[in-house]
Scaffold this active site. Structure first.
Site, short mmCIF file in Angstrom:
data_model
loop_
_atom_site.label_atom_id
_atom_site.label_comp_id
_atom_site.label_asym_id
_atom_site.label_seq_id
_atom_site.Cartn_x
_atom_site.Cartn_y
_atom_site.Cartn_z
N SER B 185 0.84 -1.19 0.00
CA SER B 185 0.00 0.00 0.00
C SER B 185 0.89 1.25 0.00
O SER B 185 1.86 1.31 -0.76
CB SER B 185 -0.91 -0.08 1.22
OG SER B 185 -2.10 0.60 1.04
N ASP B 438 -8.34 -5.66 -6.17
CA ASP B 438 -8.05 -4.52 -5.28
C ASP B 438 -8.29 -3.22 -6.04
O ASP B 438 -7.67 -2.99 -7.08
CB ASP B 438 -6.59 -4.63 -4.85
CG ASP B 438 -6.13 -3.45 -4.01
OD1 ASP B 438 -6.97 -2.64 -3.58
OD2 ASP B 438 -4.90 -3.34 -3.80
N HIS B 463 -5.73 -6.55 -1.86
CA HIS B 463 -4.72 -5.59 -1.40
C HIS B 463 -3.54 -6.29 -0.69
O HIS B 463 -3.73 -6.89 0.36
CB HIS B 463 -5.41 -4.60 -0.46
CG HIS B 463 -4.75 -3.26 -0.39
ND1 HIS B 463 -4.30 -2.57 -1.49
CD2 HIS B 463 -4.46 -2.45 0.67
CE1 HIS B 463 -3.78 -1.42 -1.12
NE2 HIS B 463 -3.85 -1.32 0.19
#
Lengths: 505, 505
Positions: B185, B438, B463
């Site tokens: 991320s 995602d 993710h």
């Protein structure tokens, strides 16, 4: 004998010393300084136009002051540009620690290659120098203390360059025009770092005479002065010996009653000020900067000088017709640097603090991040033996700026410990040029690091000689260096255009 | 019908919204929140020890405040390390916007691969998060206003990591140990940027689910929500239609007398607060974060959830046995996210502002440099149609922080316009992983950029699923993704050791 010139070499690439700030012991100029070196604020010779860009004070933080802006100067020459439609290249000089016009005027290589590359020329002035002064353009405020000077750093300068170039390309509708960056000396360090940190902004860098390895313990602190020693010795062993022996002679006579007046007379020093160490500093400056600018043709970079000025200095020292007076001989050597044109005034002023190229901000940089150990002298040195002492630097910086250097920051941010390991499989398109007569080559990249991060080394070369305007008298090796640089840049551009043609946005 | 959730997607990767700061309209949690997610300040499960490093507040300036320091936390696990003598590798997680323990606990990949690589594990907490708080460790001061929050930036964080790693290696006498960085991320963006900016500190980066192209106009502002739409649609067209139609239904009933009380009852909302838009935000949060964490096995990252939770949501919506009450169906879908374990309290509190993982600083980052356009919704979107509007962001940021975003800074500093052009011949050793379920993959690198800057794409992935602890139930494609990542890292290391063996210091 102990001569205190530990601080002498602080001022990287500059004609005057850090030490001057503490005490006026080490001036380098003369009364009635010839005006031909001073840079007018008007555009000279039609080489360029001055422009200004509204720059952000602090790129890396978001506190209220970070949003302040200042006017950053850049010079532009579009005479030869092939235009945005043709994606013609943009050549950018990443300015160093002084007036940008001075650097532009000493970077003929860009002007001379622009026509065949059809390149737009841009010279960007470094923040806190020349007319690119934060805090309302007022140097008195910008240089007032560490609260304002704090924004003078290499990383901020690089971010300035990225921001300005991206904006300029957008305004010219030239986003696909490739950018090549050029720089000499500290500007050369910035050019190389810029390619490494901003590969999306520039396709390659010509980094000339950049002592990028002169941090921490990567290079020897004796390298710088060893090269100066070797420069003089290669001209004449006697010349080297006379200079090497002179420091003790100056000390000896200075300690005798009336001795300083003898020295004053011998060296035509003005009445206002003299001391043994200031005289020694004055002589050392001449030797150091002559070694840096030991160019093969007459030049006027730091001072007007003849071709191969070290040879001229040694000729004066070795001259059998001038008798046995060592001071007279040393004086004649010194004037090769200080008064080659014969236009100097009646005397040399050791208390003169003038700074015609606006280089004074370097002292701050040398007290924060630019901790480059250059002033070690071994027993063979042409200067008195001494060791590099970091704690001396610290105490001076405390005294002047009330600041502590960050001696490991540059290698943290830019690397260059084990540079070959790091860059063998990372990065591309950098030329490191070094001339081995230049003392700064002691901290330069002298070997290829990868296929496209290459070293060009000229045994007879001095400080960024490749970037200078060419002359008819240029030796073949210099013509060859420039030819190689042009070929490499040509290759970068052709690879870029090839990729562009096969690239969909 | 106009639903104001323009601000909803500000909080990249976080379980709660920026909008909450302005008005408590968009809470995401419930009363009596289950405790299993909260991170204790003690070291958990013996996975690591907590350490602290004295870090410089401002790496890029030298004003007096820049010299302030703070204690930066990092977690260390040396169980498997082969030691400095063997130049055994160091795996570093470049922490993102929250408590570092939370990220460590969700990055099993590093723990599971450490034994075979004989790697030292380090997880560094991002400044201004968790216990790594400048200004005396006092969050109230650090978060007080833009004068202190100003030092929360990605470039400062990267310089923190470089400084800490170099110092740590020196202290361990492990300067020749290769460092590989990992991140998911925002942490994945930092890992990739770290490799690009600090190649002398790390030999390679695994950048998982990093929406590094989600700046300016590089990616479509509709990409994020298009993927969520597609996620639901791929499970069931009816499910998609029910959700898509529900926004108007909620508005309609909310506008009727007593309508809000009907909604309160349907969704078990607490008595203290309800509005149509806060309820809509509560539902949207469930859909968005379920899409992000649509993992193939039961997980407990944002909330405890079953395997393939979108499928479970759609099952609830499509269930023919629950009659025709759309709100009842939507409620059953929402509890897949909010109350899968059945441990929730009596009601869901729309005014709850709790932030168990300490993610609140992201609001500041979203108001300064992290301007990522995600909230466009076209006509097909599962959410009401809307356009990305930069000026909305500006006015909110003015209101909250009295600050102006710098929307072009990230691309100025890190590039990624025409990324392929820039990195085709520059840089090396980065893996970009993305799972196409995602929504953040809409801003990810999905194609190889060069021989060693490669994309790994998992059609069924969510993710940074690759970084999670493995389970017996992992599908073959996930096992394969991790195998490929391990093979590439193995290659980086072997090239490094080969160079080291042939390298003289």
């Amino acid at each position: 004998m102990e001569i205190k010139f530990t601080l002498l070499w602080f001022s990287l690439f500059t004609t005057f010393s850090f030490a001057k700030i503490i005490t006026p012991r080490f001036p380098s100029s003369i009364i009635n300084r010839p005006e031909q070196l001073s840079v007018s604020t008007n555009d000279q010779k039609g080489l360029y136009k001055s422009m200004f860009f509204t720059q952000t004070l602090d790129h890396f933080n978001y506190n209220p002051q970070s949003y302040d802006t200042f006017q950053q100067r850049y010079l532009i020459n579009d005479t030869y540009w092939g235009g945005a439609k043709n994606n013609a290249p943009i050549f950018v000089y990443t300015g160093n620690e002084g007036e940008i016009e001075w650097f532009a005027q000493n970077t003929g290589f860009m002007f001379e290659t622009a026509p065949s590359f059809r390149a737009l020329l841009i010279f960007i002035e470094h923040r806190f120098y020349g007319q690119s002064m934060p805090f309302g353009g007022d140097k008195n405020i910008a240089y007032k203390n560490s609260s304002t000077l704090g924004y003078l750093s290499s990383t901020q300068a690089l971010a300035d360059y990225a921001t300005l170039i991206i904006d300029l390309k957008k305004n010219l509708s030239a986003t696909d025009s490739p950018v090549v960056v050029f720089g000499g000396s500290y500007g050369g360090m910035l050019a190389a770092w810029f390619r490494l940190k901003y590969p999306h902004v520039t396709i390659g860098a010509l980094s000339s005479s950049s002592p990028i390895l002169l941090f921490e313990n990567i290079s020897s602190p004796y390298a710088f002065n060893n090269i100066i020693t070797q420069d003089f010795r290669s001209e004449s062993e006697n010349c080297y010996k006379v200079i090497k022996g002179s420091w003790q002679q100056i000390e000896d006579i200075a300690n005798q009653p009336g001795g300083l007046e003898v020295l004053r007379k011998s060296f035509r020093i003005c009445e206002n000020y003299i001391s043994a160490s200031s005289l020694e500093g004055w002589l050392q400056t001449a030797y150091i900067y002559t070694a840096m600018t030991d160019y093969p043709t007459p030049s006027n970079f730091l001072n007007p000088m003849p071709a191969y000025p070290i040879r001229q200095m040694c000729k004066a020292i070795d001259d059998p017709t001038t008798g046995n007076d060592p001071f007279g001989k040393l004086y004649e050597a010194a004037v090769v640097y200080y008064n080659y044109t014969g236009e100097a005034g009646q005397c040399f002023d050791l208390a003169d603090n003038s700074d015609p190229h606006g280089l004074g901000g370097w002292n701050w940089q040398a007290c924060t991040e630019m901790i480059m150990p250059t002033d070690g002298n071994n027993e063979e040195s042409i200067f008195p033996a001494s060791t590099w002492n970091y704690s001396d630097r610290v105490s001076v910086c405390q005294q002047i700026f009330n600041i502590e250097p960050r001696p490991t920051w540059i290698t943290t941010e830019f690397g260059f410990h084990d540079i070959k390991m790091a860059l063998k499989r990372f990065g591309s398109n950098i030329i490191f040029f070094n001339g081995l007569r230049d003392p700064w080559s002691g901290g330069g990249v002298l070997k290829n690091l990868s296929k496209s991060i290459v070293a060009i080394v000229a045994k007879e070369g001095a400080h960024h000689v490749d970037l200078r305007f060419s002359t008819r008298e240029d030796p073949e090796w210099l013509v060859d260096v420039r030819r190689r640089e042009i070929n490499i840049i040509t290759k970068w551009l052709s690879e870029y255009y090839h990729s562009l043609a096969h690239h969909s946005h």
